[in-house]
Every structure is written in C-alpha cells, then in structure tokens.
Write an enzyme that holds these catalytic residues in place. Structure first.
Site, PDB file in Angstrom:
ATOM      1  N   GLY A 248       0.196  -8.135 -10.192  1.00 60.21           N
ATOM      2  CA  GLY A 248      -1.058  -7.855  -9.480  1.00 60.21           C
ATOM      3  C   GLY A 248      -0.816  -7.001  -8.239  1.00 60.21           C
ATOM      4  O   GLY A 248      -1.628  -6.130  -7.904  1.00 60.21           O
ATOM      5  N   ASP A 249       0.309  -7.233  -7.558  1.00 59.62           N
ATOM      6  CA  ASP A 249       0.622  -6.451  -6.361  1.00 59.62           C
ATOM      7  C   ASP A 249       0.946  -5.003  -6.744  1.00 59.62           C
ATOM      8  O   ASP A 249       0.600  -4.070  -6.022  1.00 59.62           O
ATOM      9  CB  ASP A 249       1.788  -7.086  -5.601  1.00 59.62           C
ATOM     10  CG  ASP A 249       1.457  -8.517  -5.186  1.00 59.62           C
ATOM     11  OD1 ASP A 249       0.271  -8.792  -4.911  1.00 59.62           O
ATOM     12  OD2 ASP A 249       2.371  -9.356  -5.160  1.00 59.62           O
TER      13      ASP A 249
END
Lengths: 309, 309
Positions: A248-249
């Site tokens: 997600g990052d």
C-alpha cells in the site's frame, strides 16, 4: 521535493523462529531491522524512483537513534524528523519458519506532549514551503489529537501543496473533512469510513465527505479511483503472491510521484499498481523488485472514463 | 571488588499483551527494558548488598549502548564491558495478561571474532588483579570457543581469585574440568552434567569432575551443597510463589558475597536462599524485595554437617 509525514515512526524488527509455541522459549535464528512507519516506506520508494524526499514526524530514544542512523544511509532521503522525549516504537514480526505465518507485536509509540505537537506544526509549515506534494501517513502516536491530520491537511492546502492522506479510523474521518487531494484507503478502511462495502458507492461517498480523489485498494485485484477527472480501475496482469507488507505504501509513492510529474490519472494508477505488485513479489518485505516493476508497468490494464471536460 | 563476567549480555525487554494469539497482530500495552544476562543480574544484587562490583563481557551495537547507559545509572556497579562489532542481543518476554504466561524470544547475540576474544582474555586478566572473587555467568555468544569458561577458570585460579561458574551444557562440562571453586547448577543442568537425577549422587559426581563446591538449586525447595567443609541443605520457611526470573542469579550473589565476607557455609546458603525467595516475591522480575529478604534471612532452615576437621 516531496515531503512525507510519519508521526508514529517505528523500527520494524523481523524475527525468524523455527516454530512459534506460546508459553515456551524460542531461539531467534534471524534478526532484521529497518526504519518503518508508512511515511518512511513511501519515502524510500519515492527515492528509488529518483525523487528528492524529505521525511518528518517524531523520533526519540535509543530506537529513534537507530531509525535516524539507518535513514542517513538512504540516498535521496533527507531527515527532518523532530526529536521528542518519548521513545520511538518497535514493531516485531515473528515469522514461523515452519508455516510462514507472522505474529505481530506493536509497541504503542512515544507519548507526544502538547509542546512537541506545537513544535511539529511549526516545523511542518516551514517544510511545506519547499514541497511539491506531501503525504500524511499512518497511525497517530499517543498524545497527538485525533484531529491532527485535519490540521495538517488544512495547512498544506493553505500553502497550495497537494496532500495525500493514508490513515484509518477516526483520524481518517476527521482528515477527510479537511478536503485532502487524495485518500488511499483499503477496502476495510473505506468501508469503516463510509459504511458501504460496495466500492463504487463507497468511493462516491468518500468524495462527498471531502476527499477530492479516492483511490481504493482492492488488494491483489489492483486499485479503483474516483476523481474529478474521471473514474478508473487498474488491474495487474495476474494475481501475484508474496509478502504484502508495504504494498500500500508503494502504491502511495506511485500516486504521489505521478501527481508531481503531472501524469494523467491512468498512468498514475498503472504506476501505483505495478509498484504495489513488485513490492509483493520482493523477497524483502517493504522493498520493490525494480525489474518486476518495469516489466509490469506496461501490462497493467486501466479501464474507465474521463469526465467530459 | 567482585568481578562478574557476562559474555552474552542482553537487553531484557518485557511486553505485556492482552492475550497472545499466534498469527495475529497485538498491541503491546506495556514495555519494560533492563540490562540482562546472568552476570549483570548477579552484579546488581551484589551492589544492592553493598559490594563494589565490576562487570565485564561483550557489548555492541545500538542495544549495547542502551545496556551501558542503564548500567551507568546503577550505583556500585563499574562498567568494564568490552565493545565489539556485533550487536548485543535482546530477549523479549511476552507476558499474556489473561493467563500470566510468558513466551520468550531470545536473539542469538553478536558473533565474537577471534581478535575480540583475545582482547577480552587480556582485559580479564588485568581486572582479576583487583578482584576478591569472580563470577562467570551464562551462555556463550557465537564465535566464543566452547572451552572459554575452562580458560577463564584457569586464569582466575592462577591469579588466586576464587571463581563461581554458572552456565550449562558443554560450556559447564568443560568449565568444571578446570576446577572452579563453586558451581551453581539447577536440577536439570546438574542432571545433564552428571547423568544422575539424584541430588546426593549428582553433587558428589560433579565434585569428582572438578568442582570444589557444588551448590545445586532445588527450585522452591531451596539449595543443597556439597563442599570440602561439609554437606548442607537450606530450605525456605514456606514455598514462595511469584516470578522466578533471576532467582538463581540472586542465589549466586548470595554465595559470592558470603565467600568474600568469609561467612561459614551455612550462613552463605541461608543468604542465598533468602535472596532467591525475595527475588521470586518481587513484583519486578529479577529484583529482590529487601524487606522480605531481611525477614526471611533468619527463617531459613539449614541442615547437614561439617566434615570432621
């Protein structure tokens, strides 16, 4: 310069044990450590993509010193973390070598005093002056008011700096009301914010609550985006399997770099999905495989339509 | 001055979690840290009893810095730890708040190079010149030869300094052959050394293998000692319940302080059992309750007989 904010930085420690058995003693066979917290992960990926990044947030104690020492060795990342009295938290991931399962132990993080929170806001305003975009990432440490991200979003908007917000729960709810440019919730975070598990309805609802653009993660199925310029869905060529830590990052880094480079939305989304999949494929948690990223980039399917001008 | 050697120092970290469930994520509600490794525990108790203590062994990395910072704040303890390139280990005790059970995760410790081991032996010889007694405690870090304690026992004997050895397995077997003044095994360690689970036979056998005096821990039932001066058994007035962490190290401190103060064996054993029980009773792992210790001291039953002169 792109600014990333990590109020609750961490030292991410990974332990490998032959087999985890509660209430017994274990010899740890392998220990790995790396600076963590979502904003630091986003910064590393942005730097790997060739962007100049500055990281800020709080750091303290012996664990904080280790985080800063490691960051100093990361090319392209400038350290503007603010020292605090409390100690930066560790997160311990205990990997069972037999099953590959992970048991996670997360320290709470330092208690931030009102004076430290004030000092941060002042430093943040100064850093925004040189920033092309800012990412506000992760959980709030104890002591920071739950409306913190709303304050930081407003300051960024007042400075004319586009802002991506990636958090959850009440911090997300309050932050969205301050009208960030992009939010990047996963399915659970989006459902918690909007009360809807239906992606189309939920992304529309999140926009009504204040987010200019909503990019929702569908896990292995890619991303769906609702923006003023149109709606799109970006899907990888095949489901990838591996370690989803940091995926997600990496997607946030893809969106933010695309924004700064003024790419059209479909290209931003393709980059975010390719980076995310290349992170899952990497043998090292939270890093992306560059070769896989480059191969995937042209193989992401983006469907949808631009809003009539 | 009493010298304690801890080749594998540690930072002992205690985490409290609401309930430990493998393969899930846990919020740690309480984090405690203290310098650890058996020799450091022995040193703290000796200092609390009013003795001047010097601690040596290896220390390295960010965790080693924390261990040294904490030791600096301990009155009566002088730091003569040797810096090494590797990182001092952490031990993590995860306490399940629901059941009180503990799950232990022990890092392996730094790899000691041959040059570091040589440097240690030289420093150790220098420290012995000012020592009234020495305690050799705990496990060996990777890289230190398994016969290390035999070498350190011989050096102490050559310097005329009485030596207590508290370790296990092959390191104990080799160390015993070098004729230490006191060994302090628990029942399992003694059985592993001698092949006998019968305390009388096992302590006699351990003496034949080279230990001048053998003080075997019987857990909550106290200690049994076989020495050139006689055989004794020391028993607390009642079984105490609590956290046994560090109870053995407190017993070592009792024996060593009694030796330096030239107490007769029955008094040394009473002190060791009282300190051990007062450590189990303490709410803080590895510390002893001074009031409980003083109350217990006159209530320890010591039976046995001195050898005819």
């Amino acid at each position: 310069m792109i600014l990333t904010v990590t109020l609750n930085t961490a030292l991410d420690v990974t332990y490998r044990v032959p087999a985890l058995r509660p209430h017994t003693s274990h010899r740890v066979t392998d220990v790995r450590e790396r600076p963590g917290g979502k904003g630091l992960n986003v910064a590393r990926v942005l730097a790997a993509l060739g962007h100049e990044v500055t990281v800020t947030g709080f750091v303290g104690g012996a664990t904080g010193r280790v985080v800063q020492e490691r960051l100093t060795g990361t090319a392209g990342v400038s350290d503007a973390l603010l020292p605090v009295t409390g100690a930066t938290r560790r997160t311990i991931a205990v990997v069972d070598a037999r099953t590959g399962d992970t048991t996670q132990l997360n320290e709470p993080g330092p208690v931030i005093t009102p004076a430290e929170w004030s000092a941060f806001q002042e430093a943040y305003e100064g850093l925004l002056a040189g920033a092309d975009a800012v990412a506000l990432c992760g959980s709030l440490p104890p002591g920071v008011p739950v409306g913190a991200y709303a304050v930081l979003v407003r300051t960024a908007r007042a400075a004319g700096v586009p802002v991506l917000l990636d958090t959850s729960g009440e911090a997300l709810r309050r932050g969205v009301a301050a009208r960030p440019d992009i939010i990047k919730p996963n399915a659970d975070e989006l459902a918690e914010l909007t009360g809807s598990h239906e992606p189309l309805r939920a992304t529309q609802d999140a926009r009504r609550r204040g987010a200019r653009s909503v990019v929702a993660s569908l896990g292995a199925d890619g991303l769906t985006a609702a923006t003023p310029e149109g709606r799109w869905r970006a899907t990888p060529p095949a489901r990838v399997s591996g370690n989803p830590t940091g995926a997600g990052d990496s997607a946030s880094a893809g969106l933010l770099s695309g924004l700064v480079e003024r790419l059209p939305w479909p290209d931003r989304l393709a980059r975010a999905v390719a980076l995310s999949a290349a992170t899952v494929l990497s043998p090292t948690a939270g890093e992306f495989e560059r070769q896989a990223y480059e191969q995937l980039l042209n193989r992401i399917t983006v469907t949808g339509e631009a809003t009539a001008a």
